[in-house]
Design an enzyme around this catalytic site. Structure first.
Site, PDB file in Angstrom:
ATOM      1  N   ARG A   1      11.083 -14.592  16.881  1.00 27.09           N
ATOM      2  CA  ARG A   1       9.867 -14.984  17.609  1.00 27.09           C
ATOM      3  C   ARG A   1       9.552 -16.465  17.363  1.00 27.09           C
ATOM      4  O   ARG A   1       8.395 -16.876  17.372  1.00 27.09           O
ATOM      5  CB  ARG A   1       8.694 -14.114  17.173  1.00 27.09           C
TER       6      ARG A   1
ATOM      7  N   CYS B   1       0.831  -1.214   0.000  1.00 28.82           N
ATOM      8  CA  CYS B   1       0.000   0.000   0.000  1.00 28.82           C
ATOM      9  C   CYS B   1       0.862   1.259   0.000  1.00 28.82           C
ATOM     10  O   CYS B   1       0.429   2.326  -0.440  1.00 28.82           O
ATOM     11  CB  CYS B   1      -0.908   0.041   1.226  1.00 28.82           C
TER      12      CYS B   1
ATOM     13  N   ARG C   1     -30.610  12.771   4.684  1.00 30.75           N
ATOM     14  CA  ARG C   1     -31.918  13.482   4.667  1.00 30.75           C
ATOM     15  C   ARG C   1     -32.506  13.479   3.260  1.00 30.75           C
ATOM     16  O   ARG C   1     -33.700  13.264   3.068  1.00 30.75           O
ATOM     17  CB  ARG C   1     -31.731  14.912   5.169  1.00 30.75           C
TER      18      ARG C   1
END
Ligand SMILES: Cc1cc2nc3c(=O)[nH]c(=O)nc-3n(C[C@H](O)[C@H](O)[C@H](O)COP(=O)(O)OP(=O)(O)OC[C@H]3O[C@@H](n4cnc5c(N)ncnc54)[C@H](O)[C@@H]3O)c2cc1C
Length: 460
Positions: free
Chosen positions: A74, A47, A448
């Site tokens: 990790r 991106c 509206r």
């Protein structure tokens, strides 16, 4: 030795979110995680490529959220430059090819995550592989384009495609000092909008100095004696080019899944249940650009390639394979983009989407501003709203404008998700102060007007 092994195919948003979330829930003694990525980068932001090319952000390192080394630290066994070439569903194993050594080997899995993303559409046209013609799908593509800009013999750029990647790249090339022509096969740029709203984008691009040619089908890429691109030929004429950027769209990257006999939907994406488990396969999950998602407004699946979904899918998959629980209910089709200061947003159904699923609807289009009209810097914004005939249920919103136009669509996304009517929307307690909106926010003004349109359409 871990009790179970999770294998992940694809090392970006969906795949590594899934791997990371699973690792948070289960330690290496319970679950070993092996991930294969055919490229060099992991957890990168495609991106950000248009903003890297434009010079707004640094790249490519700044666009990487987590490097292979960080994942490895990790306890995720990550193999980059390694492509999975076969999934043996019955044998619970995948075959992976090390692109450097040329060696292939099988790895068994207890649970498999397919997160192979999407591949850019690259029409088989003469000259399409010529130097100077670039896709922008990966960080390597971004780097190749930037190198090519330095070597371009002149300053004429042609962008093929006027979807959100096309218009973002048009801005990037303009900002790099190129004269930009966008070739668009459709009637207006941004086919994710209705044509009347796409026309506003076209007009704004004209105003920015970007030439947009609609109804242009590319037939050939012309090259010079050195083999480099010189022009893009269309059925309506040729456009000189020193560099060409392809932004024609993407398709789910599901060749592997297809060969493995996994279920694909009408758009070529993998089919999953709400937990992102591949339909009919207890041990296989899939997420991101390679899957189809349920459109909650239209009630059918679509292929929408967006990072926002891919990250969420990854979280859900990671929770489920890690012994927790998560679901991804579907999408309402929200997307935002921009070209220079023009913001473009949409959520829900366009007119043609509503027709395609048999919904009768009314539309309301209003002009307003992003701030109180008297407040300095107030700029125009157009909001188009679709509401269901009789019931008044909100069906979709499109917004084109400046200065805060795009993220206003999030209000509509929430209203759509909640199944609100346009009448109920008019009472939404949205924030107001002159620097942020008129006293009636543009979304409320549109609601509206949509209420009036629903009433005027009657109940025949
Ligand atoms: C220029 C550009 C701008 C974008 N802008 C936005 C935006 O503003 N907002 C937004 O929401 N989205 C945006 N996106 C889309 C977003 O980047 C993607 O939706 C997201 O990256 C998808 O993540 P993924 O993990 O499903 O797939 P990918 O990011 O495509 O990752 C799939 C990975 O799998 C790897 N792979 C594929 N097949 C194999 C295989 N057989 N073996 C091993 N590895 C394999 C690929 O190399 C790739 O790294 C943009 C995309 C581009 C190209």
């Amino acid at each position: 030795m871990a009790a179970e092994r999770l294998v992940v195919v694809g090392g970006d948003a969906a795949g590594m979110s899934a791997a990371s979330q699973a690792r948070r829930l289960k330690g290496p003694e319970e679950l070993s995680i092996v991930a294969f990525e055919r490229g060099d980068f992991t957890s990168y932001s495609a991106c950000g490529i248009p903003y890297w090319v434009s010079g707004d952000v640094e790249g490519p390192d700044a666009l990487v959220a987590r490097t292979p080394e960080e994942h490895r630290s990790r306890s995720i066994e990550l193999h980059t430059r390694t492509e999975v070439t076969e999934i043996d569903v019955a044998g619970h194993r995948v075959r992976a090819l090390d692109r450097d050594s040329g060696e292939s080997r099988w790895t068994g899995y207890d649970k498999l995550v397919i997160a192979t993303g999407a591949r850019p559409v690259r029409p088989d046209l003469p000259g399409i592989d010529a130097p100077g013609v670039h896709g922008v799908q990966t960080l390597d593509d971004g780097r190749a384009l930037l190198d090519s800009l330095d070597r371009a013999p002149g300053r004429r750029a042609v962008v093929v495609g006027a979807g959100y990647i096309g218009v973002e790249m048009a801005e990037a090339m303009l900002r790099r000092g190129f004269e930009v022509t966008v070739l668009n096969r459709g009637a207006q740029p941004m086919a994710t909008l209705d044509p009347d709203m796409g026309r506003l984008v076209h007009e704004a691009m004209d105003g920015l100095g970007i030439t947009t040619v609609n109804g242009a089908a590319v037939t050939r890429i012309d090259t010079g004696p050195d083999g480099r691109v010189t022009a893009v030929a269309t059925d309506g004429g040729a456009y000189p080019a020193d560099v060409v950027v392809l932004g024609i769209g993407v398709e789910p990257e599901t060749a592997l899944a297809r060969e493995a006999g996994l279920p694909l939907g009408p758009h070529g994406g993998l089919l999953t249940d709400l937990s992102m488990r591949v339909t009919g396969h207890d041990d296989i999950w899939a997420g991101g650009d390679c899957v189809e998602v349920l459109d909650l407004v239209a009630g059918r699946t679509r292929h929408i390639a967006l990072g926002t979904h891919a990250n969420k899918h990854g979280q859900v998959i990671g929770a489920n394979v890690g012994g927790g629980y998560g679901t991804f209910p579907g999408v309402v089709g929200t997307a935002v983009s921009k070209v220079c200061d023009l913001e473009i947003a949409r959520t829900g159904l366009r007119e043609k989407d509503a027709k395609a699923v048999g919904l009768r609807y009314v539309t309301a289009t209003i002009e307003s501003t992003g701030r109180a009209g008297y407040y300095p810097g107030a700029k125009p914004m157009t909001v188009k709203m679709l509401a269901e005939y009789r019931t008044g249920r909100l069906l979709g919103v499109q917004i084109v404008g400046r200065d805060g136009a795009a993220k206003r669509v999030d209000v509509a996304a929430v209203a759509l998700t909640a199944g609100m009517t346009v009448e109920a929307m008019t009472a939404l307690d949205l924030g107001y102060a002159p620097p942020f909106s008129p006293v009636w926010d543009p979304v409320l003004v549109a609601a509206r007007k949509a209420v009036s349109a629903v009433r005027a359409a009657g109940t025949d």
